[in-house]
Design a protein around this motif. Structure first.
Motif, PDB file in Angstrom:
ATOM      1  N   LEU A 175      -1.339   9.241  -3.296  1.00 18.13           N
ATOM      2  CA  LEU A 175      -2.625   8.841  -2.724  1.00 18.13           C
ATOM      3  C   LEU A 175      -2.490   8.659  -1.214  1.00 18.13           C
ATOM      4  CD1 LEU A 175      -3.648   6.151  -5.364  1.00 18.13           C
ATOM      5  CD2 LEU A 175      -4.552   8.473  -5.163  1.00 18.13           C
ATOM      6  N   PRO A 176      -3.597   8.733  -0.462  1.00 18.28           N
ATOM      7  CA  PRO A 176      -3.533   8.465   0.980  1.00 18.28           C
ATOM      8  C   PRO A 176      -3.031   7.044   1.233  1.00 18.28           C
ATOM      9  CG  PRO A 176      -5.609   9.526   0.408  1.00 18.28           C
ATOM     10  CD  PRO A 176      -4.944   9.179  -0.878  1.00 18.28           C
ATOM     11  N   ALA A 177      -1.989   6.926   2.045  1.00 20.70           N
ATOM     12  CA  ALA A 177      -1.370   5.622   2.265  1.00 20.70           C
ATOM     13  C   ALA A 177      -2.314   4.664   2.983  1.00 20.70           C
ATOM     14  CB  ALA A 177      -0.079   5.791   3.066  1.00 20.70           C
ATOM     15  N   GLY A 178      -3.040   5.157   3.999  1.00 23.70           N
ATOM     16  CA  GLY A 178      -3.945   4.290   4.752  1.00 23.70           C
ATOM     17  C   GLY A 178      -5.023   3.687   3.880  1.00 23.70           C
ATOM     18  N   ALA A 179      -5.642   4.537   3.042  1.00 20.94           N
ATOM     19  CA  ALA A 179      -6.698   4.049   2.151  1.00 20.94           C
ATOM     20  C   ALA A 179      -6.141   3.060   1.134  1.00 20.94           C
ATOM     21  CB  ALA A 179      -7.367   5.224   1.439  1.00 20.94           C
ATOM     22  N   SER A 180      -4.931   3.306   0.652  1.00 23.72           N
ATOM     23  CA  SER A 180      -4.314   2.389  -0.309  1.00 23.72           C
ATOM     24  C   SER A 180      -4.047   1.026   0.325  1.00 23.72           C
ATOM     25  CB  SER A 180      -2.995   2.985  -0.827  1.00 23.72           C
ATOM     26  OG  SER A 180      -3.216   4.226  -1.459  1.00 23.72           O
ATOM     27  N   ILE A 181      -3.614   1.028   1.580  1.00 17.46           N
ATOM     28  CA  ILE A 181      -3.385  -0.234   2.288  1.00 17.46           C
ATOM     29  C   ILE A 181      -4.683  -1.010   2.428  1.00 17.46           C
ATOM     30  CG2 ILE A 181      -2.716  -1.236   4.514  1.00 17.46           C
ATOM     31  CD1 ILE A 181      -0.739   1.141   4.792  1.00 17.46           C
ATOM     32  N   ILE A 182      -5.755  -0.316   2.789  1.00 17.04           N
ATOM     33  CA  ILE A 182      -7.041  -0.974   2.986  1.00 17.04           C
ATOM     34  C   ILE A 182      -7.594  -1.533   1.681  1.00 17.04           C
ATOM     35  CG2 ILE A 182      -9.450  -0.602   3.646  1.00 17.04           C
ATOM     36  CD1 ILE A 182      -7.475  -0.807   5.971  1.00 17.04           C
TER      37      ILE A 182
ATOM     38  N   GLY B  96       0.810  -1.207   0.000  1.00 16.72           N
ATOM     39  CA  GLY B  96       0.000   0.000   0.000  1.00 16.72           C
ATOM     40  C   GLY B  96       0.845   1.259   0.000  1.00 16.72           C
ATOM     41  N   LEU B  97       1.934   1.246   0.775  1.00 19.45           N
ATOM     42  CA  LEU B  97       2.846   2.386   0.776  1.00 19.45           C
ATOM     43  C   LEU B  97       3.465   2.601  -0.603  1.00 19.45           C
ATOM     44  CD1 LEU B  97       4.794   1.970   4.155  1.00 19.45           C
ATOM     45  CD2 LEU B  97       3.418   3.931   3.479  1.00 19.45           C
ATOM     46  N   ALA B  98       3.909   1.506  -1.209  1.00 20.62           N
ATOM     47  CA  ALA B  98       4.557   1.607  -2.519  1.00 20.62           C
ATOM     48  C   ALA B  98       3.591   2.098  -3.592  1.00 20.62           C
ATOM     49  CB  ALA B  98       5.140   0.252  -2.905  1.00 20.62           C
ATOM     50  N   LEU B  99       2.374   1.570  -3.591  1.00 31.96           N
ATOM     51  CA  LEU B  99       1.396   1.954  -4.609  1.00 31.96           C
ATOM     52  C   LEU B  99       0.920   3.394  -4.450  1.00 31.96           C
ATOM     53  CD1 LEU B  99      -0.795  -1.283  -4.783  1.00 31.96           C
ATOM     54  CD2 LEU B  99       0.869  -0.471  -6.473  1.00 31.96           C
TER      55      LEU B  99
END
Length: 276
Positions: free
Chosen positions: A253-260, A244-247
């Motif tokens: 983009l917001p890292a938290g939302a990407s991780i989820i 998620g951090l990498a993407l």
């Protein structure tokens, strides 16, 4: 992706974010396995949303009244443990419908937190970070606090693993064998509360339950032993946090939302794979 790896070598905030994700993954894998196996996801959700009340109160007292010792992390920890005890007690003793009680705690905890944050200068930025997290703002002090809580959670789970397994799978049999099931049930809720506090800074209060349960749910589809399930869940959580951090880095983009989103996608893939 190459730009992310290059930035990771030069930017301390990305290194802190990655370390935080790895630390949280340990507790997430352990406690998430208990939560999924014991089927107390709804309790974990109620605890997670009560955390905002403690964080809002702590932030208000810190900024307005100068209580520097009462950090938002400490406030979150106190609120999480109190709500875990109260919700667990009501679930075991009271005759009220537990879903109604949790809904009440869910809403009241959020409302109290929002009220305190609204009276704190600069509340808008803090509210967004509490609700949706910002792993990129994790400091060295946060890492130290997360690491200490991580050791406490992992040590407790290792020490009482057999009792937790008994409570998760057959509480009645465990009670007949002389195990203090009520004590270990509340201890399990306390570990869940502490894990929720760890994850708030990573993905925020709103999405914390996803990262707590989905990696364990994925691991549970391919494991027959709880130890293996915990290890795979922790590894998945670490991998999904890193992914998620990498993407999120290049498109900002917001890292938290990407991780989820990545975690949810992994869970859907596991469902399709399991059907085949």
């Amino acid at each position: 992706m190459a730009e992310f790896f290059q930035a990771l070598l030069h930017h301390g905030f990305l290194q802190h974010a990655l370390i935080a994700g790895l630390l949280v993954s340990v507790s997430c894998g352990i406690v998430g396995t208990y939560v999924v196996t014991r089927r107390i996801t709804y309790l974990a959700g109620g605890i997670a949303h009560c955390v905002l009340g403690g964080m809002g109160f702590a932030r208000y007292m810190q900024v307005v009244h100068g209580w520097t010792f009462l950090t938002p992390l400490l406030g979150a920890m106190i609120a999480a443990l109190l709500s875990a005890f109260v919700i667990g007690w009501i679930n075991m003793k009271a005759k009220e419908r537990i879903d109604t009680v949790i809904s009440a705690f869910w809403g009241l905890g959020m409302a109290v937190g929002i009220l305190f944050i609204a009276k704190t200068p600069g509340y808008g930025e803090d509210l967004m970070s509490y609700l949706f997290g910002n792993i990129l703002l994790v400091t060295q002090q946060d890492l130290l606090a997360i690491g200490l809580l991580d050791l406490l959670i992992a040590g407790t789970a290792l020490l009482f693993h057999k009792q937790f397994v008994a409570v998760c799978f057959d509480e009645e049999f465990a009670r007949l064998r002389g195990i203090r099931t009520s004590f270990f049930y509340f201890l399990m809720l306390a570990l869940t509360a502490l894990t929720v506090v760890l994850m708030v800074s990573i993905v925020g209060i709103v999405m914390v339950i996803v990262l707590l349960t989905l990696p364990a749910a994925i691991a549970g589809r391919f494991c027959l032993r709880m130890g293996s399930m915990m290890a795979i869940a922790a590894g998945l959580c670490a991998l999904l946090t890193f992914g998620g951090l990498a993407l999120s880095y290049q498109p900002d983009l917001p890292a938290g939302a990407s991780i989820i989103i990545l975690t949810g996608a992994a869970y859907l893939v596991s469902l399709l794979f399991n059907r085949r």
